[in-house]
Design a protein around this motif. Structure first.
Motif, mmCIF file in Angstrom:
data_model
loop_
_atom_site.group_PDB
_atom_site.id
_atom_site.type_symbol
_atom_site.label_atom_id
_atom_site.label_comp_id
_atom_site.label_asym_id
_atom_site.label_seq_id
_atom_site.Cartn_x
_atom_site.Cartn_y
_atom_site.Cartn_z
ATOM 1 N N MET A 34 52.291 40.825 45.239
ATOM 2 C CA MET A 34 53.144 39.718 44.532
ATOM 3 C C MET A 34 52.856 40.573 43.121
ATOM 4 N N PHE A 35 52.345 40.517 42.006
ATOM 5 C CA PHE A 35 51.942 40.352 40.880
ATOM 6 C C PHE A 35 51.587 42.183 40.627
ATOM 7 N N PRO A 36 51.923 42.862 40.862
ATOM 8 C CA PRO A 36 51.046 44.129 40.544
ATOM 9 C C PRO A 36 50.389 44.438 38.663
ATOM 10 N N GLY A 37 49.011 44.499 38.604
ATOM 11 C CA GLY A 37 48.960 44.572 37.392
ATOM 12 C C GLY A 37 47.899 44.154 36.779
ATOM 13 N N ILE A 38 47.646 42.480 37.419
ATOM 14 C CA ILE A 38 47.059 41.340 37.241
ATOM 15 C C ILE A 38 46.246 40.676 38.480
ATOM 16 N N LEU A 39 45.476 40.332 37.519
ATOM 17 C CA LEU A 39 44.538 39.514 38.074
ATOM 18 C C LEU A 39 45.002 38.296 37.941
ATOM 19 N N VAL A 40 44.987 37.781 39.741
ATOM 20 C CA VAL A 40 45.703 36.269 39.738
ATOM 21 C C VAL A 40 44.583 34.990 39.646
ATOM 22 N N GLY A 41 44.067 34.864 39.000
ATOM 23 C CA GLY A 41 42.786 33.726 39.183
ATOM 24 C C GLY A 41 41.773 34.226 39.655
ATOM 25 N N PRO A 42 41.689 33.525 39.601
ATOM 26 C CA PRO A 42 39.874 33.987 40.815
ATOM 27 C C PRO A 42 39.570 34.858 41.806
ATOM 28 N N LEU A 44 39.896 39.343 44.012
ATOM 29 C CA LEU A 44 39.533 40.337 43.861
ATOM 30 C C LEU A 44 40.409 41.718 43.510
ATOM 31 N N VAL A 45 39.831 42.530 42.787
ATOM 32 C CA VAL A 45 40.507 43.440 42.182
ATOM 33 C C VAL A 45 40.941 44.187 43.845
ATOM 34 N N PRO A 46 41.935 45.121 44.119
ATOM 35 C CA PRO A 46 42.337 45.790 45.216
ATOM 36 C C PRO A 46 42.040 46.835 46.034
ATOM 37 N N ASP A 47 40.980 46.671 45.360
ATOM 38 C CA ASP A 47 39.405 47.621 46.563
ATOM 39 C C ASP A 47 38.659 47.005 46.572
ATOM 40 N N ALA A 48 38.512 45.814 46.136
ATOM 41 C CA ALA A 48 37.289 45.384 46.806
ATOM 42 C C ALA A 48 38.463 44.621 47.875
ATOM 43 N N SER A 49 39.080 43.881 47.245
ATOM 44 C CA SER A 49 39.909 43.153 48.930
ATOM 45 C C SER A 49 39.945 43.991 50.058
ATOM 46 N N ILE A 50 40.399 45.476 49.772
ATOM 47 C CA ILE A 50 40.022 46.493 51.041
ATOM 48 C C ILE A 50 38.305 46.648 51.608
ATOM 49 N N VAL A 51 37.973 46.737 50.831
ATOM 50 C CA VAL A 51 36.108 46.261 51.123
ATOM 51 C C VAL A 51 36.245 45.243 52.399
ATOM 52 N N ALA A 157 29.806 36.249 24.885
ATOM 53 C CA ALA A 157 30.125 37.785 25.450
ATOM 54 C C ALA A 157 29.269 38.582 26.436
ATOM 55 N N TYR A 158 28.545 37.573 27.460
ATOM 56 C CA TYR A 158 28.565 38.033 28.415
ATOM 57 C C TYR A 158 29.337 38.901 30.134
ATOM 58 N N ARG A 159 29.498 40.006 30.213
ATOM 59 C CA ARG A 159 29.704 40.063 31.555
ATOM 60 C C ARG A 159 29.712 40.438 32.288
ATOM 61 N N PRO A 160 29.788 39.381 33.448
ATOM 62 C CA PRO A 160 29.058 40.381 35.499
ATOM 63 C C PRO A 160 29.680 41.182 35.698
ATOM 64 N N PRO A 161 28.240 41.824 36.260
ATOM 65 C CA PRO A 161 28.472 43.151 36.808
ATOM 66 C C PRO A 161 30.210 43.596 38.000
ATOM 67 N N PHE A 162 30.798 42.499 37.494
ATOM 68 C CA PHE A 162 31.875 42.403 38.649
ATOM 69 C C PHE A 162 33.526 43.121 37.687
ATOM 70 N N SER A 163 33.885 44.397 38.854
ATOM 71 C CA SER A 163 35.569 44.208 38.455
ATOM 72 C C SER A 163 36.071 42.626 38.203
ATOM 73 N N SER A 164 35.947 42.821 39.377
ATOM 74 C CA SER A 164 37.017 40.871 39.793
ATOM 75 C C SER A 164 36.596 39.943 39.281
ATOM 76 N N SER A 165 37.210 38.850 40.112
ATOM 77 C CA SER A 165 36.885 37.793 39.380
ATOM 78 C C SER A 165 35.276 36.781 39.748
ATOM 79 N N PRO A 166 34.580 37.007 38.947
ATOM 80 C CA PRO A 166 33.154 36.315 38.973
ATOM 81 C C PRO A 166 33.066 35.290 40.281
#
Length: 283
Positions: A34-42, A44-51, A157-166
């Motif tokens: 529905m919103f390609p290229g944008i992480l909608v709120g909390p 998962l990224v698409p690859d993580a969603s497939i996983v 500035a700390y970034r969790p080790p996730f590409s998705s929403s923490p």
């Protein structure tokens, strides 16, 4: 042998956990479409969603003793995770995924998911497999706890080790860890059979909760876009008003200079220009 309360609670929890993973993955894929290229709120990224969909499918297949589905899900999951690790190694995670065109899973997350994939390959029947499930489940809880502590104590500035929403990633970690622990501690490894009404209630609750999460995330995104639009309109209006005032001021100065005699023009031009710049500090 009839089910006792402990078995029924474990079966219901496992069913809801597996269903939640499936719906979380599907919700992430729907948000991506529905919103390609944008992480909608909390989300998962698409690859993580497939996983997540594959892990949920493998977990359900394990509980219902559907070996073909479990092995198929584990195979696809292995291919995706190995590709992710290789791609991350090649370009250090800079480029987008070749599968979805969006950010890939981080290497640390991929290693963690490979441990879950190992559980999917082994199944739950042998006693050694139960120990692996239990160890991986405890490891997921420990990993999630460490990440929460680091996020709590570290700076902004700390970034969790996730590409998705923490938030979504931590929900996945604790939910999967809980499912692995409960499945490994079940007294019976026979096929999951919670009953029709239990399945309907569990799946209905999971679907409603995840849909509410998805719609709230979409609504939050729409509100942010609306506020950003209001802010841009306000900035544009202020800029137009400032430019109009400056143009009017310059036009009045030009009109005054037009009526000045030629022999006095240069001196008056310089004096008027200096006063104009003094009255307009932003220039």
């Amino acid at each position: 042998m009839p089910l006792n309360t402990r078995d029924l609670a474990a079966q219901t929890l496992l069913l809801m956990a597996a269903a939640t993973l499936l719906v979380m993955g599907c919700a992430g894929l729907i948000g991506w479409m529905m919103f390609p290229g944008i992480l909608v709120g909390p989300m998962l990224v698409p690859d993580a969603s497939i996983v997540t969909v594959l892990i949920g499918s493998a977990l359900l297949a394990t509980l219902f003793h559907a070996a073909v589905v479990r092995l198929a899900s584990a195979t696809l999951l292995s291919i995706l995770l190995i590709y992710t690790l290789l791609h991350n190694q090649v370009d250090n995670g800079v480029s987008a995924s070749l599968i979805t065109g969006e950010p890939r899973i981080t290497s640390l997350s991929a290693v963690m998911l490979l441990l879950i994939n190992l559980c999917c390959w082994l199944g739950i029947a042998p006693s050694r497999s139960r120990m692996v499930w239990r160890t991986v489940g405890l490891g997921l809880w420990l990993f999630g706890g460490v990440v929460i502590v680091l996020m709590w104590q570290a700076s902004v500035a700390y970034r969790p080790p996730f590409s998705s929403s923490p938030l979504a990633a931590l929900v996945f970690v604790f939910l999967t860890g809980t499912a692995l622990l409960v499945a490994s501690w079940r007294e019976r490894s026979k096929r999951l059979s919670p009953g029709k009404h239990t399945v309907i209630v569990a799946l209905g609750g999971v679907v409603i909760s995840c849909l509410a999460w998805l719609f709230l995330s979409i609504n939050q995104r729409n509100e942010i876009e609306q506020q950003a639009g209001y802010l841009l309109d306000s900035v544009q209006l202020n800029a137009e008003q400032v430019m109009t005032a400056r143009l009017q001021l310059m036009q009045r100065m030009a009109n005054r200079l037009d009526v000045v005699p030629a022999e006095q023009g240069l001196v008056l031009h310089e004096s008027d220009a200096q006063r104009y710049f003094l009255d307009t500090p932003s220039l």
